[in-house]
Design a protein around this motif. Structure first.
Motif, PDB file in Angstrom:
ATOM      1  N   TYR A   1       0.959  -1.183  -0.009  1.00 15.33           N
ATOM      2  CA  TYR A   1       0.030   0.098  -0.046  1.00 15.33           C
ATOM      3  C   TYR A   1       0.560   1.365   0.128  1.00 15.33           C
ATOM      4  O   TYR A   1       0.380   2.392   0.211  1.00 15.33           O
ATOM      5  CB  TYR A   1      -0.909  -0.089   1.154  1.00 15.33           C
ATOM      6  N   LYS A   2       2.044   1.070  -0.228  1.00 17.81           N
ATOM      7  CA  LYS A   2       3.010   2.207   0.024  1.00 17.81           C
ATOM      8  C   LYS A   2       2.949   3.296   1.058  1.00 17.81           C
ATOM      9  O   LYS A   2       3.043   4.426   0.872  1.00 17.81           O
ATOM     10  CB  LYS A   2       2.709   2.972  -1.484  1.00 17.81           C
ATOM     11  N   THR A   3       2.773   2.763   1.942  1.00 17.46           N
ATOM     12  CA  THR A   3       2.624   3.347   3.419  1.00 17.46           C
ATOM     13  C   THR A   3       3.966   3.037   4.232  1.00 17.46           C
ATOM     14  O   THR A   3       4.938   2.699   3.685  1.00 17.46           O
ATOM     15  CB  THR A   3       1.528   2.715   4.314  1.00 17.46           C
ATOM     16  N   ASP A   4       3.802   4.025   5.573  1.00 15.87           N
ATOM     17  CA  ASP A   4       5.087   3.958   6.159  1.00 15.87           C
ATOM     18  C   ASP A   4       4.807   3.696   7.562  1.00 15.87           C
ATOM     19  O   ASP A   4       5.331   4.463   8.439  1.00 15.87           O
ATOM     20  CB  ASP A   4       5.782   5.506   6.011  1.00 15.87           C
ATOM     21  N   VAL A   5       4.266   2.656   7.847  1.00  8.33           N
ATOM     22  CA  VAL A   5       3.917   2.244   9.286  1.00  8.33           C
ATOM     23  C   VAL A   5       5.500   1.918  10.047  1.00  8.33           C
ATOM     24  O   VAL A   5       6.203   1.253   9.369  1.00  8.33           O
ATOM     25  CB  VAL A   5       3.137   1.062   9.331  1.00  8.33           C
ATOM     26  N   PRO A   6       5.600   2.299  11.213  1.00  3.75           N
ATOM     27  CA  PRO A   6       6.774   1.927  11.694  1.00  3.75           C
ATOM     28  C   PRO A   6       7.011   0.592  11.798  1.00  3.75           C
ATOM     29  O   PRO A   6       6.171  -0.350  12.170  1.00  3.75           O
ATOM     30  CB  PRO A   6       6.672   2.772  13.198  1.00  3.75           C
ATOM     31  N   GLU A   7       8.407   0.172  12.126  1.00  4.91           N
ATOM     32  CA  GLU A   7       8.865  -1.301  12.237  1.00  4.91           C
ATOM     33  C   GLU A   7       8.917  -1.571  13.766  1.00  4.91           C
ATOM     34  O   GLU A   7       8.915  -2.588  14.359  1.00  4.91           O
ATOM     35  CB  GLU A   7      10.163  -1.425  11.793  1.00  4.91           C
ATOM     36  N   LYS A   8       9.116  -0.385  14.569  1.00  2.73           N
ATOM     37  CA  LYS A   8       9.112  -0.647  16.177  1.00  2.73           C
ATOM     38  C   LYS A   8       8.424   0.359  16.938  1.00  2.73           C
ATOM     39  O   LYS A   8       8.016   1.418  16.207  1.00  2.73           O
ATOM     40  CB  LYS A   8      10.758  -0.133  16.386  1.00  2.73           C
ATOM     41  N   PHE A   9       7.926  -0.076  17.927  1.00 10.25           N
ATOM     42  CA  PHE A   9       6.856   0.874  18.679  1.00 10.25           C
ATOM     43  C   PHE A   9       7.453   0.866  20.154  1.00 10.25           C
ATOM     44  O   PHE A   9       8.234   0.144  20.805  1.00 10.25           O
ATOM     45  CB  PHE A   9       5.596   0.314  18.710  1.00 10.25           C
ATOM     46  N   ASP A  10       7.028   2.084  20.803  1.00 13.93           N
ATOM     47  CA  ASP A  10       7.253   2.165  22.134  1.00 13.93           C
ATOM     48  C   ASP A  10       6.671   1.412  23.053  1.00 13.93           C
ATOM     49  O   ASP A  10       7.111   1.026  24.140  1.00 13.93           O
ATOM     50  CB  ASP A  10       6.856   3.735  22.565  1.00 13.93           C
ATOM     51  N   ALA A  11       5.046   0.948  22.648  1.00 18.78           N
ATOM     52  CA  ALA A  11       4.202  -0.086  23.346  1.00 18.78           C
ATOM     53  C   ALA A  11       3.464  -0.631  22.497  1.00 18.78           C
ATOM     54  O   ALA A  11       3.220  -0.010  21.330  1.00 18.78           O
ATOM     55  CB  ALA A  11       3.599   0.830  24.391  1.00 18.78           C
ATOM     56  N   VAL A  12       3.118  -1.891  22.998  1.00 22.14           N
ATOM     57  CA  VAL A  12       1.980  -2.564  22.145  1.00 22.14           C
ATOM     58  C   VAL A  12       1.078  -2.976  23.235  1.00 22.14           C
ATOM     59  O   VAL A  12       1.517  -3.310  24.451  1.00 22.14           O
ATOM     60  CB  VAL A  12       2.734  -3.755  21.676  1.00 22.14           C
ATOM     61  N   PHE A  13      -0.233  -2.732  22.968  1.00 20.91           N
ATOM     62  CA  PHE A  13      -1.304  -3.257  23.670  1.00 20.91           C
ATOM     63  C   PHE A  13      -2.325  -4.215  23.026  1.00 20.91           C
ATOM     64  O   PHE A  13      -2.540  -4.151  21.808  1.00 20.91           O
ATOM     65  CB  PHE A  13      -1.908  -2.132  24.556  1.00 20.91           C
TER      66      PHE A  13
END
Length: 243
Positions: free
Chosen positions: A139-151
Motif C-alpha cells: 500500500y506504499k505506506t510507512d508504518v513504523p517497524e518498532k513501537f514504544d508500546a504494544v497493547f
C-alpha cells in the motif's frame, strides 16, 4: 482501502501459512466481519461503563509510566477501535503526542478504525513484523517497524497461537518498551468456543506468567476489578505487563 478475499489469501501465503491454517483464519475473519457493524454495541453489552473505564485507565496508566512526551503505539487485534480511540484520547488529554496504529485481520474492523481516526494496518498477530513489511510494500505506506508500546484488549484468547503472538509483539517493540494485555481469566464456559468463537477459554495468571517469562525479563499479571458478562455468566479479567 478495500482488501479482497484473494488479497487476504495472498497476504497469508506471503506470511508462510499453509492452506489449513489459512482456512482457520478465513473462518475467524468471516465471523468478525459479521460483528463489525455492531462491534461497539457488543462490547458495551459485555462490559458496563465502570469496567470500560477500568480497562482504559489501566492501559493508560501503564503507558504513562513509560515517562515519554511522545509515544508510538500499536494496538494488536484492535477490532472496531472501541478501546483504541478511548486510550488515544486520554493520552492526548494528558499532553502526550501519540502515533497510534491499529492492526487487525478483518477488513470491516479496519474500516471502523479509520472512521475513528486510527491508522489501520492489515496484519496477523502471530507475524506482526512481516505483516507490516508486506502492508507497507503493498500500500506504499510507512508504518513504523518498532513501537514504544504494544497493547491488546480482549483479544488474546482468540489468537490461534498466543505464545507466538507474544513473541511477535516483542519483535516490534523497542528495547525499553512495554507490552500490555487485558483479557479474560480462565473459565469453564465451554459453549463460548462455539457461540463467541473463543479459541481458548481464557488463561490463568500462572499460564500467562509462564508464557511471558520465556521471553521477557519482567512479567506482571494481576486480576482487575473488571469483568465481562455474557448473559448470566461473569468472566473476570486480568492485566499482564511484559517488559
Amino acid at each position: 482501502m478495500i482488501i479482497t478475499n484473494d488479497e487476504i489469501k495472498l497476504f497469508l501465503k506471503k506470511l508462510s501459512f499453509d492452506d489449513d491454517y489459512i482456512e482457520e483464519f478465513i473462518e475467524q475473519i468471516n465471523y468478525f466481519e459479521g460483528e463489525a457493524k455492531i462491534r461497539d454495541d457488543i462490547v458495551k453489552s459485555y462490559l458496563n461503563d465502570e469496567c470500560i473505564e477500568v480497562i482504559t485507565n489501566e492501559i493508560v496508566y501503564e503507558l504513562l509510566k513509560l515517562d515519554k512526551t511522545k509515544l508510538t503505539i500499536l494496538d494488536v487485534a484492535a477490532g472496531s477501535g472501541f478501546f483504541t480511540k478511548r486510550i488515544k484520547n486520554k493520552l492526548e488529554k494528558k499532553g502526550l503526542k501519540v502515533e497510534l496504529f491499529g492492526l487487525d485481520i478483518t477488513q470491516s474492523m479496519l474500516k471502523n478504525l479509520r472512521q475513528k481516526g486510527i491508522f489501520s494496518v492489515w496484519g496477523v498477530a502471530e507475524k506482526i513484523k512481516k505483516s507490516i513489511e508486506i502492508f507497507n510494500e503493498h500500500y506504499k505506506t510507512d508504518v513504523p517497524e518498532k513501537f514504544d508500546a504494544v497493547f491488546s484488549t480482549l483479544a488474546f484468547h482468540h489468537f490461534l497461537q498466543p505464545e507466538k503472538v507474544l513473541s511477535s509483539m516483542k519483535e516490534v517493540l523497542i528495547e525499553d518498551g512495554k507490552i500490555i494485555i487485558v483479557d479474560v481469566l480462565k473459565h469453564d464456559y465451554e459453549e463460548f468456543s462455539e457461540t463467541l468463537k473463543d479459541t481458548h477459554l481464557g488463561f490463568s495468571k500462572e499460564e500467562i506468567n509462564s508464557m511471558g517469562s520465556k521471553l521477557f525479563a519482567k512479567v506482571k499479571v494481576e486480576q482487575l476489578g473488571a469483568y465481562c458478562r455474557v448473559d448470566d455468566k461473569k468472566v473476570h479479567l486480568y492485566k499482564a505487563v511484559f517488559e
